[in-house]
Motif scaffolding. Structure first.
Motif, mmCIF file in Angstrom:
data_model
loop_
_atom_site.group_PDB
_atom_site.id
_atom_site.type_symbol
_atom_site.label_atom_id
_atom_site.label_comp_id
_atom_site.label_asym_id
_atom_site.label_seq_id
_atom_site.Cartn_x
_atom_site.Cartn_y
_atom_site.Cartn_z
ATOM 1 N N MET A 58 -3.239 -11.167 5.896
ATOM 2 C CA MET A 58 -2.520 -10.034 5.357
ATOM 3 C C MET A 58 -3.093 -9.693 3.985
ATOM 4 O O MET A 58 -3.308 -10.560 3.164
ATOM 5 N N CYS A 59 -3.324 -8.427 3.741
ATOM 6 C CA CYS A 59 -3.853 -7.954 2.463
ATOM 7 C C CYS A 59 -2.739 -7.276 1.689
ATOM 8 O O CYS A 59 -1.890 -6.614 2.262
ATOM 9 N N ILE A 60 -2.780 -7.435 0.397
ATOM 10 C CA ILE A 60 -1.760 -6.827 -0.450
ATOM 11 C C ILE A 60 -2.426 -5.866 -1.423
ATOM 12 O O ILE A 60 -3.404 -6.215 -2.074
ATOM 13 N N GLY A 61 -1.910 -4.676 -1.503
ATOM 14 C CA GLY A 61 -2.360 -3.686 -2.463
ATOM 15 C C GLY A 61 -1.176 -3.275 -3.314
ATOM 16 O O GLY A 61 -0.029 -3.488 -2.942
ATOM 17 N N ILE A 62 -1.460 -2.707 -4.460
ATOM 18 C CA ILE A 62 -0.396 -2.256 -5.349
ATOM 19 C C ILE A 62 -0.695 -0.824 -5.780
ATOM 20 O O ILE A 62 -1.850 -0.453 -5.950
ATOM 21 N N VAL A 63 0.355 -0.049 -5.921
ATOM 22 C CA VAL A 63 0.219 1.358 -6.297
ATOM 23 C C VAL A 63 0.345 1.483 -7.812
ATOM 24 O O VAL A 63 1.180 0.815 -8.429
ATOM 25 N N GLY A 64 -0.492 2.327 -8.395
ATOM 26 C CA GLY A 64 -0.409 2.569 -9.830
ATOM 27 C C GLY A 64 -0.979 3.929 -10.194
ATOM 28 O O GLY A 64 -1.660 4.563 -9.397
ATOM 29 N N ARG A 65 -0.678 4.348 -11.414
ATOM 30 C CA ARG A 65 -1.142 5.651 -11.896
ATOM 31 C C ARG A 65 -2.313 5.447 -12.855
ATOM 32 O O ARG A 65 -2.257 4.609 -13.740
ATOM 33 N N VAL A 66 -3.360 6.248 -12.662
ATOM 34 C CA VAL A 66 -4.537 6.167 -13.517
ATOM 35 C C VAL A 66 -4.156 6.665 -14.916
ATOM 36 O O VAL A 66 -3.646 7.768 -15.075
ATOM 37 N N VAL A 67 -4.419 5.821 -15.921
ATOM 38 C CA VAL A 67 -4.071 6.130 -17.300
ATOM 39 C C VAL A 67 -5.276 6.651 -18.068
ATOM 40 O O VAL A 67 -5.178 7.637 -18.794
ATOM 41 N N GLU A 68 -6.431 5.968 -17.912
ATOM 42 C CA GLU A 68 -7.632 6.370 -18.639
ATOM 43 C C GLU A 68 -8.857 5.753 -17.980
ATOM 44 O O GLU A 68 -8.747 4.819 -17.196
#
Length: 69
Positions: free
Chosen positions: A1-11
């Protein structure tokens, strides 16, 4: 099982080649340095899926968790 995480590009980091540029993504577990080799056209404000230090796909706001804090 692979785990990814969601995030917002800051810079994006100013130094480094454009084909493997790096930048900062804000996630629910903090800010992470990420490589954008698989998403060369990513922009600040984009919501991305991060796995093993790489931004691998964009996520629609409706699909994600809101991207960070």
């Amino acid at each position: 099982m692979c785990i990814g995480i969601v995030g917002r590009v800051v810079e994006f980091d100013a130094a480094g080649p454009a084909v493997a540029r790096t930048g900062t993504v804000d996630t629910v577990v903090g800010r992470r340095q990420v490589c954008f080799a698989f998403l060369p056209d990513a922009a600040v404000g984009d919501l991305v899926l991060v796995h093993s230090g790489y931004a691998i796909d964009r996520v629609d706001d409706a699909d994600g968790d809101g991207g960070g804090r």
